[in-house]
Scaffold this motif. Structure first.
Motif, PDB file in Angstrom:
ATOM      1  N   VAL A  41     -32.091 -10.535 -17.990  1.00 50.46           N
ATOM      2  CA  VAL A  41     -33.028 -11.513 -18.554  1.00 50.46           C
ATOM      3  C   VAL A  41     -32.444 -12.912 -18.461  1.00 50.46           C
ATOM      4  O   VAL A  41     -33.134 -13.885 -18.125  1.00 50.46           O
ATOM      5  N   GLY A  42     -31.167 -13.017 -18.738  1.00 53.35           N
ATOM      6  CA  GLY A  42     -30.523 -14.330 -18.732  1.00 53.35           C
ATOM      7  C   GLY A  42     -30.471 -14.993 -17.371  1.00 53.35           C
ATOM      8  O   GLY A  42     -30.327 -16.221 -17.276  1.00 53.35           O
ATOM      9  N   LEU A  43     -30.604 -14.213 -16.306  1.00 54.63           N
ATOM     10  CA  LEU A  43     -30.573 -14.773 -14.953  1.00 54.63           C
ATOM     11  C   LEU A  43     -31.920 -15.333 -14.504  1.00 54.63           C
ATOM     12  O   LEU A  43     -31.999 -16.016 -13.475  1.00 54.63           O
ATOM     13  N   GLN A  44     -32.977 -15.058 -15.280  1.00 49.18           N
ATOM     14  CA  GLN A  44     -34.310 -15.502 -14.874  1.00 49.18           C
ATOM     15  C   GLN A  44     -34.482 -16.995 -15.138  1.00 49.18           C
ATOM     16  O   GLN A  44     -34.074 -17.501 -16.186  1.00 49.18           O
ATOM     17  N   THR A  45     -35.095 -17.680 -14.198  1.00 53.68           N
ATOM     18  CA  THR A  45     -35.378 -19.103 -14.384  1.00 53.68           C
ATOM     19  C   THR A  45     -36.838 -19.285 -14.786  1.00 53.68           C
ATOM     20  O   THR A  45     -37.724 -18.605 -14.281  1.00 53.68           O
ATOM     21  N   GLY A  46     -37.070 -20.189 -15.709  1.00 49.40           N
ATOM     22  CA  GLY A  46     -38.435 -20.495 -16.125  1.00 49.40           C
ATOM     23  C   GLY A  46     -39.055 -19.461 -17.033  1.00 49.40           C
ATOM     24  O   GLY A  46     -40.269 -19.496 -17.278  1.00 49.40           O
ATOM     25  N   LEU A  47     -38.251 -18.533 -17.563  1.00 51.10           N
ATOM     26  CA  LEU A  47     -38.801 -17.486 -18.424  1.00 51.10           C
ATOM     27  C   LEU A  47     -39.062 -18.048 -19.817  1.00 51.10           C
ATOM     28  O   LEU A  47     -38.172 -18.614 -20.448  1.00 51.10           O
ATOM     29  N   SER A  48     -40.289 -17.881 -20.291  1.00 54.35           N
ATOM     30  CA  SER A  48     -40.645 -18.394 -21.612  1.00 54.35           C
ATOM     31  C   SER A  48     -40.992 -17.288 -22.602  1.00 54.35           C
ATOM     32  O   SER A  48     -41.010 -17.528 -23.809  1.00 54.35           O
ATOM     33  N   GLU A  49     -41.265 -16.070 -22.104  1.00 56.07           N
ATOM     34  CA  GLU A  49     -41.659 -14.994 -23.007  1.00 56.07           C
ATOM     35  C   GLU A  49     -41.126 -13.655 -22.513  1.00 56.07           C
ATOM     36  O   GLU A  49     -41.227 -13.327 -21.334  1.00 56.07           O
ATOM     37  N   LEU A  50     -40.543 -12.892 -23.426  1.00 57.62           N
ATOM     38  CA  LEU A  50     -40.052 -11.547 -23.128  1.00 57.62           C
ATOM     39  C   LEU A  50     -40.768 -10.563 -24.033  1.00 57.62           C
ATOM     40  O   LEU A  50     -40.674 -10.641 -25.259  1.00 57.62           O
ATOM     41  N   ASN A  51     -41.495  -9.627 -23.413  1.00 57.17           N
ATOM     42  CA  ASN A  51     -42.181  -8.570 -24.157  1.00 57.17           C
ATOM     43  C   ASN A  51     -41.424  -7.262 -23.965  1.00 57.17           C
ATOM     44  O   ASN A  51     -41.227  -6.822 -22.836  1.00 57.17           O
ATOM     45  N   ILE A  52     -41.023  -6.654 -25.049  1.00 56.98           N
ATOM     46  CA  ILE A  52     -40.335  -5.369 -24.962  1.00 56.98           C
ATOM     47  C   ILE A  52     -41.091  -4.328 -25.774  1.00 56.98           C
ATOM     48  O   ILE A  52     -41.392  -4.540 -26.959  1.00 56.98           O
ATOM     49  N   SER A  53     -41.391  -3.215 -25.108  1.00 63.14           N
ATOM     50  CA  SER A  53     -42.011  -2.078 -25.773  1.00 63.14           C
ATOM     51  C   SER A  53     -40.953  -0.999 -25.962  1.00 63.14           C
ATOM     52  O   SER A  53     -40.352  -0.528 -24.989  1.00 63.14           O
ATOM     53  N   TRP A  54     -40.711  -0.617 -27.205  1.00 63.12           N
ATOM     54  CA  TRP A  54     -39.737   0.422 -27.527  1.00 63.12           C
ATOM     55  C   TRP A  54     -40.460   1.760 -27.478  1.00 63.12           C
ATOM     56  O   TRP A  54     -41.455   1.974 -28.150  1.00 63.12           O
ATOM     57  N   TYR A  55     -39.909   2.670 -26.676  1.00 62.06           N
ATOM     58  CA  TYR A  55     -40.663   3.831 -26.211  1.00 62.06           C
ATOM     59  C   TYR A  55     -39.814   5.091 -26.352  1.00 62.06           C
ATOM     60  O   TYR A  55     -38.608   5.037 -26.533  1.00 62.06           O
ATOM     61  N   GLY A  56     -40.456   6.246 -26.263  1.00 61.16           N
ATOM     62  CA  GLY A  56     -39.762   7.524 -26.318  1.00 61.16           C
ATOM     63  C   GLY A  56     -40.358   8.510 -25.339  1.00 61.16           C
ATOM     64  O   GLY A  56     -41.008   8.103 -24.366  1.00 61.16           O
ATOM     65  N   GLY A  57     -40.244   9.782 -25.564  1.00 58.77           N
ATOM     66  CA  GLY A  57     -40.009  10.528 -26.783  1.00 58.77           C
ATOM     67  C   GLY A  57     -40.588   9.853 -28.017  1.00 58.77           C
ATOM     68  O   GLY A  57     -41.565   9.134 -27.978  1.00 58.77           O
ATOM     69  N   GLU A  58     -39.906  10.090 -29.129  1.00 62.64           N
ATOM     70  CA  GLU A  58     -40.259   9.390 -30.364  1.00 62.64           C
ATOM     71  C   GLU A  58     -39.146   8.396 -30.674  1.00 62.64           C
ATOM     72  O   GLU A  58     -38.048   8.781 -31.101  1.00 62.64           O
ATOM     73  N   PRO A  59     -39.401   7.110 -30.448  1.00 66.44           N
ATOM     74  CA  PRO A  59     -38.337   6.109 -30.588  1.00 66.44           C
ATOM     75  C   PRO A  59     -37.768   6.002 -32.001  1.00 66.44           C
ATOM     76  O   PRO A  59     -36.598   5.649 -32.172  1.00 66.44           O
ATOM     77  N   LEU A  60     -38.576   6.310 -33.027  1.00 63.81           N
ATOM     78  CA  LEU A  60     -38.077   6.148 -34.389  1.00 63.81           C
ATOM     79  C   LEU A  60     -37.034   7.191 -34.765  1.00 63.81           C
ATOM     80  O   LEU A  60     -36.381   7.071 -35.816  1.00 63.81           O
ATOM     81  N   LEU A  61     -36.834   8.195 -33.927  1.00 60.68           N
ATOM     82  CA  LEU A  61     -35.689   9.081 -34.125  1.00 60.68           C
ATOM     83  C   LEU A  61     -34.389   8.313 -33.945  1.00 60.68           C
ATOM     84  O   LEU A  61     -33.331   8.735 -34.431  1.00 60.68           O
ATOM     85  N   SER A  62     -34.450   7.201 -33.244  1.00 56.63           N
ATOM     86  CA  SER A  62     -33.284   6.331 -33.026  1.00 56.63           C
ATOM     87  C   SER A  62     -33.503   4.991 -33.724  1.00 56.63           C
ATOM     88  O   SER A  62     -33.169   3.926 -33.197  1.00 56.63           O
TER      89      SER A  62
END
Length: 463
Positions: free
Chosen positions: A126-147
């Protein structure tokens, strides 16, 4: 002036039109007299108020062909050559506390958990990207709340990095909701995760019959209580994804009734319906055969889904998704975006994420990804080159819908690749028009207003 290629004209009983433009995503109503002039192309008076409105909403343009060219070039610019937004799906683990027969990840789950080393590699990318203004991350599984604790750690690190780098971080989580307690909902908010997609399989009876914990207890009640607690005591937004199968379709109205009876209707709660995927299309050896449960995604299904949305409207429940207006914006079409499994393997779509033949590389070598044949195949796909898309009036908002249906070989044999809503598109727009006060139910003409596939096709004119 010309009418835009991307105008969908819906005839009304009074002789007028509703016009929806798939670029501006706006609906305008014309009277019968205005419709007559519109159909005749009488746009000479630039100060005629209705034409001024249509110009403002991109429904009247100097050149519809030039508008198409701009749409295509802008699509390439924002997704390929100069993206300011990046989307990543981070899979915490395949492990799950449910045993859903239709799981796209198969039945034999690996227990590996996303490591800090992988997260650090992602942050470096992510840090290598130029001009990046927004990062969307979806936390996914399995069932992610187990972690859950790991999510707090990793999302907190990413949020801090984004804040120090001038990047807006938007986190979301895809969960079955069973572990989404009030305390966990508040914890997620604290590390920048503001939206949870919670999946249900319909009414209590239907849900518990197909979406049960490994102990086969009543998961529906626990999930609904968790939703209520989160909505009442935190600022977490919740989108209910309701899986539709042949078995549960008749009970979906009672689900909406139950949401209403539990006083869960809330500005931060929304709902949408989605037909269950066929897990065999992900080409994994340990998937279950659920072919008897799959609904046919045709006009009949589209109208039944529309009726459910109308019922949700009546109950005051916010609809998260009706027609496809995401402009083809997903991991596939954004060159910089990926789904990442716990071992750091990269994919261009999260659905086949447990099938390693779909991997395009690893976080240890992001640069090498762009030379990978699978990556090049997926990244080069565009709706502007598809015969069923490039002359469709919905191209402005839809861009082909789900690219997986075009790029993945097993999905190519499914027949039509269009979003289901297209088969009842006029009906969907009319529903919106009624909600916006642009039309009344009596304006609908059962013969003239209904969706006709040919009316959603545009024919190029001279430049």
């Amino acid at each position: 002036m010309q009418a835009s290629y991307f105008n969908v004209e819906i005839p009304l009983k009074d002789g007028g039109y509703l016009i929806y433009n798939s670029i501006s995503k706006v609906i305008v109503r014309l009277s019968s007299d205005e419709r007559r002039d519109y159909d005749a192309g009488l746009f000479e008076d630039p100060y005629y108020s209705s034409w001024m409105i249509l110009r403002d909403k991109q429904m009247l343009v100097k050149s519809s062909e030039a508008q198409l060219v701009r749409l295509k070039s802008n699509d390439i610019f924002v997704k390929k050559t100069n993206p300011s937004i990046m989307s990543l799906t981070l899979m915490m683990s395949e492990s799950c506390n449910f045993s859903c027969s239709y799981c796209n990840q198969g039945q034999n789950k690996e227990k590996a958990i996303l490591t800090r080393e992988v997260v650090d590699q992602v942050i470096g990318y992510v840090g290598l990207q130029t001009g990046l203004s927004e990062l969307n991350i979806s936390w996914y599984g399995g069932e992610p709340l187990l972690s859950y604790d790991k999510i707090l750690e990793y999302s907190g690190i990413i949020k801090e990095f984004c804040e120090s780098s001038g990047i807006h971080y938007k986190g979301s989580i895809v969960t079955n909701g069973y572990l989404l307690s009030r305390e966990r909902a508040q914890g997620l908010l604290g590390v920048g995760i503001s939206l949870a997609q919670v999946t249900l399989d319909g009414s209590r009876i239907d849900h518990n019959a197909s979406r049960f914990a490994n102990s086969k207890q009543d998961t529906y009640e626990i999930i609904m209580q968790n939703i209520g607690d989160a909505l009442s005591n935190t600022e977490l937004s919740i989108a209910l994804r309701v899986n539709v199968t042949r078995s549960n379709s008749s009970g979906l109205y009672s689900l909406i009734d139950d949401i209403k009876c539990r006083s869960l209707v809330n500005k931060r709660l929304s709902i949408y319906f989605a037909a269950v995927y066929d897990p065999s299309l992900s080409e994994i050896s340990d998937c279950s055969d659920v072919s008897d449960e799959l609904v046919s995604q045709d006009r009949t299904y589209a109208l039944s889904e529309l009726d459910l949305l109308k019922y949700a409207d009546c109950m005051g429940l916010k609809v998260a998704l009706d027609i496809d207006e995401h402009e083809g914006d997903c991991l596939v079409t954004r060159s910089n975006s990926f789904a990442i499994d716990p071992k750091g393997n990269l994919f261009k779509c999260y659905i086949p994420i447990t099938n390693k033949q779909y991997s395009v590389g690893n976080v240890t070598d992001f640069d090498g990804v762009h030379r990978d044949e699978t990556f090049l195949k997926w990244d080069s796909w565009t709706a502007f080159s598809e015969n069923g898309c490039k002359n469709c009036k919905l191209l402005g908002s839809c861009r082909g819908g789900c690219p997986l249906h075009f790029v993945s070989e097993p999905h190519k044999n499914l027949g039509s690749h269009c979003p289901t809503s297209k088969y009842a598109f006029n009906e969907h727009i009319f529903r919106r028009a009624v909600l916006q006060g642009l039309a009344d139910e009596i304006d609908w003409d059962e013969d003239l207003s209904v969706t006709k596939p040919d009316s959603l096709v545009f024919y190029p004119v001279n430049k």
